[in-house]
Design a protein around this motif. Structure first.
Motif, PDB file in Angstrom:
ATOM      1  N   THR A   1     -13.570  26.208  16.246  1.00  0.00           N
ATOM      2  CA  THR A   1     -14.048  27.545  15.673  1.00  0.00           C
ATOM      3  C   THR A   1     -14.813  28.104  16.503  1.00  0.00           C
ATOM      4  O   THR A   1     -15.944  27.607  17.096  1.00  0.00           O
ATOM      5  CB  THR A   1     -14.573  27.342  14.419  1.00  0.00           C
TER       6      THR A   1
ATOM      7  N   LEU B   1     -14.112  22.196   7.568  1.00  0.00           N
ATOM      8  CA  LEU B   1     -13.091  22.378   8.608  1.00  0.00           C
ATOM      9  C   LEU B   1     -12.698  21.286   9.408  1.00  0.00           C
ATOM     10  O   LEU B   1     -13.806  20.682   9.709  1.00  0.00           O
ATOM     11  CB  LEU B   1     -13.732  24.091   9.500  1.00  0.00           C
TER      12      LEU B   1
ATOM     13  N   ASN C   1     -18.059  21.391  10.199  1.00  0.00           N
ATOM     14  CA  ASN C   1     -16.718  21.160  11.226  1.00  0.00           C
ATOM     15  C   ASN C   1     -16.814  19.932  11.742  1.00  0.00           C
ATOM     16  O   ASN C   1     -17.469  19.616  12.266  1.00  0.00           O
ATOM     17  CB  ASN C   1     -16.548  22.576  11.841  1.00  0.00           C
TER      18      ASN C   1
ATOM     19  N   SER D   1     -17.633  23.488  17.181  1.00  0.00           N
ATOM     20  CA  SER D   1     -17.631  24.971  16.718  1.00  0.00           C
ATOM     21  C   SER D   1     -18.689  25.683  17.742  1.00  0.00           C
ATOM     22  O   SER D   1     -19.534  24.931  18.214  1.00  0.00           O
ATOM     23  CB  SER D   1     -17.975  25.068  15.333  1.00  0.00           C
TER      24      SER D   1
ATOM     25  N   LEU E   1     -10.948  31.390   8.044  1.00  0.00           N
ATOM     26  CA  LEU E   1     -11.677  30.201   8.010  1.00  0.00           C
ATOM     27  C   LEU E   1     -10.951  29.519   6.642  1.00  0.00           C
ATOM     28  O   LEU E   1     -10.543  28.352   6.731  1.00  0.00           O
ATOM     29  CB  LEU E   1     -12.961  30.463   7.568  1.00  0.00           C
TER      30      LEU E   1
ATOM     31  N   ARG F   1      -8.718  25.925   6.497  1.00  0.00           N
ATOM     32  CA  ARG F   1      -9.127  24.913   5.550  1.00  0.00           C
ATOM     33  C   ARG F   1      -7.858  24.361   4.746  1.00  0.00           C
ATOM     34  O   ARG F   1      -7.596  23.319   4.512  1.00  0.00           O
ATOM     35  CB  ARG F   1      -9.954  25.289   4.590  1.00  0.00           C
TER      36      ARG F   1
END
Length: 496
Positions: free
Chosen positions: A389, A385, A415, A419, A358, A362
């Motif tokens: 994901t 993000l 995000n 995700s 993660l 980023r």
């Protein structure tokens, strides 16, 4: 030559015989031991022949096992046979010497026979509980090659040592689509380049888990489906890259079954050892670096240490991606020059490795997708993000850290790309690595999915996500993922 052939057979042909996870040689020893104990209860006409044949079989198996290496699980079997041998052989010896044959009354012999059989049966139960892992056959269309590299970052000091000239070194293992090789090709050792390295790693992992090393002495005997340094698969296409960081104390090979499945489906998996964090790292020059991380017992301090370790791991992932770009350009020797697609990259990891994935995403725009396998998101949740994901989690119970799900949900909601959080019923933290293949099937340890289903579910969900995000293959990803558990989807601006 004889010893080498026997050793290859014992290592490569560790079969699942009647579900006991015993090699053919071990199974013969088991049959011989049982026959030796039960010979006393057979009719007198066949008793001598069975006794002689069973005793000879046990003796031969014991000799051969001592040559190729005996697992501790076989010791109760051989001990039971040894205890039964004098009682089985006594009537034969008396007959040969001309003395009258004599047998103990059945009610005197029964307790001894039951005790010997009970001792012998400890062996197959132990072999089932702590087997030599049998890796699932990869389902993709490619054979699998593997290669180990050691890379040093000249621009990054090693913060775990006091030497100001020490630079960060990582060991990386690739699994990649390979050209078909002969069925008899030597398969890669599990856990290391050599059996010696595999035993060093196995012992370190056992210590990390608080287990005596002998309990998992079958693990370094295993071989996988990959072949070291095999030629890359034919064709001009490039393969997407999947970076992998193991859990705290974990090692690059801890997800071999998963890596081989991805490689067979056309991905290149690059898994890392993180020196001073992984349980043990064996360098090419023979040096061994053991983990220096330990819990302080203070939650706040441990969180701070975990965030620091996660940052180092994220930097390791980014460095390896740079090196893979050099390999693709032919600046680093290897079988994958011109075959690595650095424009399609996923960062993945288990536990702390998931947190590192993660963080790396980023920080690095080269990473296009993230898979977090049951990893608490250590470190900052900003910047947000901007990558698809997938977070795979174990079954949530009252014993689960109450901070885990809120922290993970926060990261996913921030995000700007879609995700997914998939909670898999029956999964435990170790379900997401190779552990179900060689640890006892205790639900609290490896989950309740079983040795076959555990690697299948983890591979199926991650391949579906990678196919959708890196290859833009059409299909209902939501439906595929939800078939394996409780799915939450976080779409930008819409929440779950």
């Amino acid at each position: 030559m004889w010893q080498r052939l026997l050793r290859a057979d014992d290592d490569r042909v560790t079969e699942i015989i009647t579900g006991l996870y015993m090699s053919p040689l071990e199974f013969l020893a088991l049959l011989g031991a049982v026959a030796l104990v039960t010979a006393r209860w057979l009719p007198s006409a066949v008793r001598p022949r069975v006794t002689i044949a069973a005793g000879a079989l046990c003796a031969l198996c014991a000799v051969v096992l001592s040559v190729v290496g005996v697992r501790w699980q076989m010791l109760p079997i051989l001990a039971g046979a040894a205890f039964a041998s004098p009682f089985a052989a006594a009537p034969l010896i008396r007959r040969r010497s001309g003395r009258p044959s004599w047998r103990a009354r059945w009610w005197l012999a029964l307790p001894g026979s039951v005790a010997c059989v009970g001792l012998i049966m400890v062996g197959p139960v132990a072999a089932w509980a702590f087997p030599v892992p049998v890796f699932p056959e990869p389902s993709g269309r490619f054979a699998v090659g593997t290669r180990v590299m050691e890379w040093t970052d000249p621009n990054r000091p090693e913060t775990a040592t006091a030497d100001p000239h020490d630079r960060r070194t990582v060991v990386v293992q690739l699994w990649y689509p390979a050209r078909d090789f002969p069925a008899g090709a030597r398969r890669a050792q599990y856990l290391g380049r050599t059996e010696g390295e595999a035993r060093t790693v196995s012992d370190a992992l056992a210590r990390e888990a608080g287990l005596p090393g002998f309990l998992v002495d079958g693990v370094p005997r295993a071989h996988t489906h990959a072949v070291f340094d095999a030629s890359a698969a034919d064709g001009d296409g490039r393969f997407p890259i999947v970076l992998f960081s193991p859990g705290a104390g974990g090692v690059r090979t801890q997800n071999t079954a998963w890596a081989e499945e991805l490689a067979s489906n056309g991905y290149v998996v690059a898994a890392l050892d993180h020196p001073y964090d992984s349980a043990v790292v064996v360098l090419a020059d023979g040096r061994t670096i053991r983990s220096t991380t330990a819990s302080t017992g203070d939650r706040d301090k441990d969180d701070e240490l975990a965030a620091d370790q996660t940052a180092v791991r994220a930097a390791d992932l980014r460095f390896v991606l740079t090196q893979l770009g050099r390999m693709d350009r032919g600046e680093i020797a290897g079988p994958l020059a011109g075959r690595l697609d650095t424009g399609r990259v996923a960062a993945t990891g288990h536990s702390m490795g998931g947190a590192a994935a993660l963080q790396a995403a980023r920080q690095d725009d080269r990473i296009d997708a993230v898979i977090d396998m049951d990893g608490y998101p250590h470190g900052p949740t900003s910047p947000a993000l901007h990558r698809p994901t997938l977070a795979l989690t174990q079954n949530i119970t009252p014993e689960t850290d109450p901070r885990y799900m809120p922290r993970l949900t926060e990261a996913l909601k921030l995000n700007s790309a879609t995700s997914y959080r998939l909670t898999i019923p029956g999964a435990a933290h170790l379900t997401f690595m190779d552990a179900p293949l060689y640890l006892p099937p205790v639900p609290s340890i490896v989950g309740s999915l079983g040795r076959t289903e555990s690697p299948r579910v983890v591979a199926a969900t991650t391949v579906a996500f990678l196919d959708s995000t890196l290859r833009q293959r059409s299909g209902d990803l939501d439906a595929v993922l939800s078939a394996h558990g409780d799915l939450s989807v976080y779409r930008p601006g819409n929440g779950p």
